[in-house]
Write a protein that holds these residues in place. Structure first.
Motif: not given
Length: 69
Positions: A31, A33-35, A37-40, A60
């Motif tokens: 989760t 890593y996804r944040l 990579h998405s730039g969030e 965040y």
């Protein structure tokens, strides 16, 4: 990544690993890593790993909590 807060020196900056952020937020590392990579969730890449500035985690969480209220 935004710059350091005014008056803070690089030696005072605190960076967290993906695992540390995942434990703190009680989510999986994937989760985080996804944040990232998405730039969030801003992060700095060091070799093959990421370091996340502590203020970025607080920012965040503030954004997410504001969006839910």
């Amino acid at each position: 990544m935004r710059g350091l807060p005014e008056g803070q020196h690089l030696s005072e900056a605190r960076f967290l690993t993906v695992a540390e952020v995942a434990v703190a937020l009680r989510v999986s590392k994937m989760t985080i890593y996804r944040l990232v990579h998405s730039g969030e969730l801003p992060a700095v890449r060091l070799g093959r790993s990421f370091r996340i500035p502590e203020p970025a985690v607080r920012d965040y969480l503030s954004r997410v909590l504001d969006a839910t209220s």
